[in-house]
Each structure stands twice: as C-alpha cells, then as structure tokens.
Design a protein around this motif. Structure first.
Motif, PDB file in Angstrom:
ATOM      1  N   LYS A  24      88.269  45.591  23.910  1.00  0.00           N
ATOM      2  CA  LYS A  24      89.686  45.689  24.390  1.00  0.00           C
ATOM      3  C   LYS A  24      89.718  45.274  25.820  1.00  0.00           C
ATOM      4  O   LYS A  24      90.671  45.926  26.796  1.00  0.00           O
ATOM      5  CB  LYS A  24      90.197  47.277  24.571  1.00  0.00           C
ATOM      6  CG  LYS A  24      90.173  48.217  23.130  1.00  0.00           C
ATOM      7  CD  LYS A  24      91.285  47.274  22.434  1.00  0.00           C
ATOM      8  CE  LYS A  24      91.361  47.955  20.776  1.00  0.00           C
ATOM      9  NZ  LYS A  24      92.513  47.322  20.071  1.00  0.00           N
ATOM     10  N   LEU A  25      89.176  44.315  26.141  1.00  0.00           N
ATOM     11  CA  LEU A  25      88.830  43.596  27.261  1.00  0.00           C
ATOM     12  C   LEU A  25      88.785  44.709  28.663  1.00  0.00           C
ATOM     13  O   LEU A  25      89.407  44.381  29.663  1.00  0.00           O
ATOM     14  CB  LEU A  25      90.153  42.791  27.701  1.00  0.00           C
ATOM     15  CG  LEU A  25      90.289  41.536  26.591  1.00  0.00           C
ATOM     16  CD1 LEU A  25      91.392  40.619  27.184  1.00  0.00           C
ATOM     17  CD2 LEU A  25      88.917  40.666  26.603  1.00  0.00           C
ATOM     18  N   ALA A  64      91.597  44.476  31.749  1.00  0.00           N
ATOM     19  CA  ALA A  64      92.697  43.904  31.455  1.00  0.00           C
ATOM     20  C   ALA A  64      94.091  44.886  31.520  1.00  0.00           C
ATOM     21  O   ALA A  64      95.072  44.386  31.116  1.00  0.00           O
ATOM     22  CB  ALA A  64      92.621  43.067  30.243  1.00  0.00           C
ATOM     23  N   SER A  69      98.324  50.542  24.622  1.00  0.00           N
ATOM     24  CA  SER A  69      98.697  51.352  23.471  1.00  0.00           C
ATOM     25  C   SER A  69      98.750  52.863  23.636  1.00  0.00           C
ATOM     26  O   SER A  69      99.072  53.610  22.866  1.00  0.00           O
ATOM     27  CB  SER A  69      97.427  51.089  22.330  1.00  0.00           C
ATOM     28  OG  SER A  69      96.310  51.674  22.837  1.00  0.00           O
ATOM     29  N   LEU A 110      93.910  42.488  35.649  1.00  0.00           N
ATOM     30  CA  LEU A 110      95.334  42.549  35.431  1.00  0.00           C
ATOM     31  C   LEU A 110      95.825  44.004  35.684  1.00  0.00           C
ATOM     32  O   LEU A 110      94.959  45.024  35.090  1.00  0.00           O
ATOM     33  CB  LEU A 110      95.747  41.728  33.950  1.00  0.00           C
ATOM     34  CG  LEU A 110      95.218  40.565  34.014  1.00  0.00           C
ATOM     35  CD1 LEU A 110      95.634  40.200  32.323  1.00  0.00           C
ATOM     36  CD2 LEU A 110      96.074  39.582  34.892  1.00  0.00           C
ATOM     37  N   GLY A 111      97.100  44.070  35.801  1.00  0.00           N
ATOM     38  CA  GLY A 111      97.486  45.461  36.046  1.00  0.00           C
ATOM     39  C   GLY A 111      96.843  46.551  36.526  1.00  0.00           C
ATOM     40  O   GLY A 111      96.327  46.153  37.918  1.00  0.00           O
ATOM     41  N   PRO A 134     101.168  42.473  36.160  1.00  0.00           N
ATOM     42  CA  PRO A 134     102.283  41.897  34.971  1.00  0.00           C
ATOM     43  C   PRO A 134     103.139  43.013  34.695  1.00  0.00           C
ATOM     44  O   PRO A 134     103.880  42.621  33.494  1.00  0.00           O
ATOM     45  CB  PRO A 134     101.343  41.246  33.826  1.00  0.00           C
ATOM     46  CG  PRO A 134     100.032  41.998  33.835  1.00  0.00           C
ATOM     47  CD  PRO A 134      99.863  42.389  35.529  1.00  0.00           C
TER      48      PRO A 134
HETATM   49  N1  COA Z   1      95.793  47.629  26.746  1.00  0.00           N
HETATM   50  C1  COA Z   1      95.185  47.911  25.533  1.00  0.00           C
HETATM   51  N2  COA Z   1      94.678  46.775  24.890  1.00  0.00           N
HETATM   52  C2  COA Z   1      94.376  45.454  25.581  1.00  0.00           C
HETATM   53  C3  COA Z   1      94.839  45.277  26.826  1.00  0.00           C
HETATM   54  C4  COA Z   1      95.672  46.429  27.675  1.00  0.00           C
HETATM   55  N3  COA Z   1      96.216  46.072  28.912  1.00  0.00           N
HETATM   56  N4  COA Z   1      94.408  44.056  27.031  1.00  0.00           N
HETATM   57  C5  COA Z   1      93.921  43.511  26.285  1.00  0.00           C
HETATM   58  N5  COA Z   1      93.762  44.493  25.256  1.00  0.00           N
HETATM   59  C6  COA Z   1      93.346  44.383  23.763  1.00  0.00           C
HETATM   60  C7  COA Z   1      94.148  43.605  22.842  1.00  0.00           C
HETATM   61  O1  COA Z   1      95.155  44.292  22.340  1.00  0.00           O
HETATM   62  C8  COA Z   1      93.029  43.075  21.777  1.00  0.00           C
HETATM   63  O2  COA Z   1      92.856  44.004  20.908  1.00  0.00           O
HETATM   64  P1  COA Z   1      92.924  43.700  19.377  1.00  0.00           P
HETATM   65  O3  COA Z   1      91.912  42.889  19.249  1.00  0.00           O
HETATM   66  O4  COA Z   1      92.329  45.186  18.807  1.00  0.00           O
HETATM   67  O5  COA Z   1      94.071  43.366  18.970  1.00  0.00           O
HETATM   68  C9  COA Z   1      91.913  42.883  22.924  1.00  0.00           C
HETATM   69  O6  COA Z   1      92.081  43.378  23.812  1.00  0.00           O
HETATM   70  C10 COA Z   1      91.726  41.389  23.072  1.00  0.00           C
HETATM   71  O7  COA Z   1      92.711  40.948  23.836  1.00  0.00           O
HETATM   72  P2  COA Z   1      93.752  39.433  23.466  1.00  0.00           P
HETATM   73  O8  COA Z   1      95.109  39.707  23.829  1.00  0.00           O
HETATM   74  O9  COA Z   1      93.507  39.323  22.106  1.00  0.00           O
HETATM   75  O10 COA Z   1      92.972  38.471  24.301  1.00  0.00           O
HETATM   76  P3  COA Z   1      93.587  36.979  24.788  1.00  0.00           P
HETATM   77  O11 COA Z   1      92.542  36.303  25.274  1.00  0.00           O
HETATM   78  O12 COA Z   1      94.339  36.576  23.662  1.00  0.00           O
HETATM   79  O13 COA Z   1      94.455  37.553  26.248  1.00  0.00           O
HETATM   80  C11 COA Z   1      95.128  38.634  27.932  1.00  0.00           C
HETATM   81  C12 COA Z   1      94.018  38.081  27.074  1.00  0.00           C
HETATM   82  C13 COA Z   1      94.253  39.278  29.417  1.00  0.00           C
HETATM   83  C14 COA Z   1      96.109  37.881  28.603  1.00  0.00           C
HETATM   84  C15 COA Z   1      95.944  39.559  27.178  1.00  0.00           C
HETATM   85  O14 COA Z   1      94.982  40.576  26.463  1.00  0.00           O
HETATM   86  C16 COA Z   1      96.873  40.317  27.787  1.00  0.00           C
HETATM   87  O15 COA Z   1      97.869  40.121  28.422  1.00  0.00           O
HETATM   88  N6  COA Z   1      96.541  41.786  28.075  1.00  0.00           N
HETATM   89  C17 COA Z   1      97.520  42.581  28.543  1.00  0.00           C
HETATM   90  C18 COA Z   1      97.442  42.487  30.276  1.00  0.00           C
HETATM   91  C19 COA Z   1      98.378  43.419  30.875  1.00  0.00           C
HETATM   92  O16 COA Z   1      99.745  43.262  30.571  1.00  0.00           O
HETATM   93  N7  COA Z   1      97.983  44.290  31.579  1.00  0.00           N
HETATM   94  C20 COA Z   1      98.630  45.185  32.357  1.00  0.00           C
HETATM   95  C21 COA Z   1      98.894  46.585  31.747  1.00  0.00           C
HETATM   96  S1  COA Z   1      99.788  47.753  32.533  1.00  0.00           S
END
Ligand code: COA
Length: 260
Positions: A24-25, A64, A69, A110-111, A134
């Motif tokens: 979940k990064l 990340a 969720s 991020l965030g 973001p």
């Molecule tokens: N919360 C929950 N799950 C997250 C997450 C977050 N903030 N950021 C990443 N994940 C999860 C994804 O849902 C994914 O899970 P899955 O494989 O079960 O679907 C997994 O981590 C890998 O992320 P993914 O989006 O597939 O990787 P990517 O390389 O395509 O993109 C990011 C990387 C960081 C650009 C993208 O994950 C992203 O935009 N994350 C959210 C960033 C955000 O808005 N953070 C602020 C939250 S307040």
C-alpha cells in the motif's frame, strides 16, 4: 517490540524505524499511526537511543499518504477526530520529542507522508523522491499539519501553490525550496542519515533536546521563543553534560556525555 507495520532496529545509539506496508506504498492507516506513536514513545524514553531515523520500506515510497480507503466514508465528526488524534498521537508528538527524528524520504512522500516527514526535525531525500500535498484533489485539505508546517519550511507562496495545485515536486526542487536538507542516491540514503546521526550523538543529548524545544518555541502559538531559549540555556548550566563539555574542551579531550 513487535509491530504489524513497523520494523525497528537499534544500533550504536541510532534507532531506525521502517514503515512497512509496501503493498500500500506504506500508506498510514490508523493501526500504523498507533504503532508509530507507541514505538516513538518507547524509543524516546530509551536513554540508549540518541537519534531516530524514520523511513519507508521498499524503493518506491516513504509514505504515499494517509490510507484513503479508511477515511473515504467518514462523517464531519469522524474526519475532525481523525485529524485531531493524528496531531496528538504522531505529528505533534514527533515534533516535540526531545530525541532528534530524521526523515529519510526514500520515494513518494505524499499527503500524510509528507506531513509526517515535515513533523520530523529535518529531512533528507533520495534522488527519486517525489513530494506533495495532493489532498485537494481528493476534495479535502491537508489535515496532519501540512497547511502549517509546509509554509514554515518553504514559505507561504510556494506552500499555497503546492497545496492548491496538488502537484508533486522532485527531490532537487524540494532541496531548492528548503523542504529537505540533502539529496543523495537511494542506495546511500540510510548510510547518509546515519552519518548525520553520528555527528549529533557526539553532542550532549540534554543540550540537543533543549535546542529542539527552543527552536520549536518559535513556531508555537503564544510562546516567546527568546524567553524559552533563555530558560533552556540556563537549565543547561545545571547539568553534568555542561560540566563535562566545558571541562573536556579545556582539557583538550573529547567529552563523554551522559545526557543529564
Ligand atoms: N491510501 C491507500 N492506499 C494507497 C495510497 C493511499 N494514500 N497510496 C497508494 N495506495 C495503494 C493503492 O491503492 C494500491 O493498492 P492496490 O494494489 O491494492 O490497488 C497500491 O497502494 C499501489 O499504488 P498504485 O496507485 O497502484 O501505484 P502507482 O505507482 O500507480 O501510483 C501513487 C503511485 C503514489 C502516485 C498513487 O498510489 C497515489 O496517487 N496515491 C495516493 C496519493 C495521495 O493522494 N495521498 C494523499 C492521501 S491524503
């Protein structure tokens, strides 16, 4: 110390906490926030630990963000409570810890991930790191101190732009902005953090803790930083560390500090 989403090692007075939810990064769910609070509280009280390094597992992400969720269906009250508890348990808690905490940003911050790094006492980043707040792209605002700590670090105009555009900046841009102090190749990140920690642990832990407190006072509402500095400066004179530090200088030897 066993935690579901954290890996902790202690070596040569340096504790390293790895946030370990790579699938979940390393997104901060509530369980991870609670674990971080517990771990940092315990490490902060451990006299053997003089510096804490905080990083993320894997090569892709520091953190990340908050776990989207978990809060997607929250009400106004639940959202308010989420931010309130986060501040208390983790973000303000780290900022006010007497033990220095260094964020080693090894990828996306991020965030809530960038907010976590900003709550640490300073930051270093790997050259692949990307940083941003973001939240407005999700229809919410930064809630773990991002609207306050980002302008403190990068200035109001840059913070406004970063938060309103929800964009990401590179590690080099972050260094130019003053958001991170150093940028190094990812393979060297932890060793580089350790090399800085080693410089810190040569100094008086008591004085380092009081310096953190005094610097933070500049940013705390209703506090006069100069008065707090004077008080803490004075407190140092009553410590064995001060006696040892000044004596060692005059005797032309290295001091041996006990942190009191
Ligand atoms: N919360 C929950 N799950 C997250 C997450 C977050 N903030 N950021 C990443 N994940 C999860 C994804 O849902 C994914 O899970 P899955 O494989 O079960 O679907 C997994 O981590 C890998 O992320 P993914 O989006 O597939 O990787 P990517 O390389 O395509 O993109 C990011 C990387 C960081 C650009 C993208 O994950 C992203 O935009 N994350 C959210 C960033 C955000 O808005 N953070 C602020 C939250 S307040």
């Amino acid at each position: 110390m066993n935690y579901e989403n954290l890996l902790i090692t202690i070596e040569n007075s340096i504790a390293t906490i790895v946030i370990n939810r790579p699938s979940k990064l390393n997104a901060l769910n509530i369980a991870t926030i609670n674990d971080l609070h517990k771990a940092i509280k315990i490490l902060g009280k451990n006299k053997e630990v003089q510096v804490i390094i905080l990083t993320g597992s894997g090569e892709k992400a520091f953190v990340a963000g908050a776990d989207i969720s978990e809060f997607a269906h929250f009400t106004v009250e639940e959202g308010t409570q989420l931010a309130f508890q986060g501040h208390e348990l983790l973000f303000n808690y780290i900022e006010n810890l007497k033990t220095p905490v260094i964020a080693a940003i090894n990828g996306f911050a991020l965030g809530g991930g960038l907010e976590l790094a900003m709550a640490c006492h300073f930051r270093i980043a790997s050259d692949n790191a990307k940083m941003g707040l973001p939240e407005v792209s999700l229809g919410v605002i930064p809630g773990y101190g991002g609207t306050q700590r980002l302008p403190q670090l990068v200035g109001k105009g840059r913070a406004m732009e970063m938060i309103m555009t929800a964009g990401m900046i590179t590690a080099d841009e972050a260094k130019q902005y003053g958001l991170v102090n150093h940028v190094v190749p990812q393979t060297e990140l932890i060793n580089f953090a350790i090399s800085i920690a080693e410089k810190i642990i040569k100094n008086s832990p008591f004085a380092v803790g009081r310096a953190i407190k005094s610097i933070n006072a500049n940013y705390a509402e209703g506090k006069n930083g100069y008065e707090i500095e004077i008080k803490n400066f004075g407190r140092c004179f009553g410590t064995g560390d001060f006696t040892e530090g000044t004596k060692a200088f005059l005797e032309k030897r290295k001091p041996v500090f006990k942190g009191k």
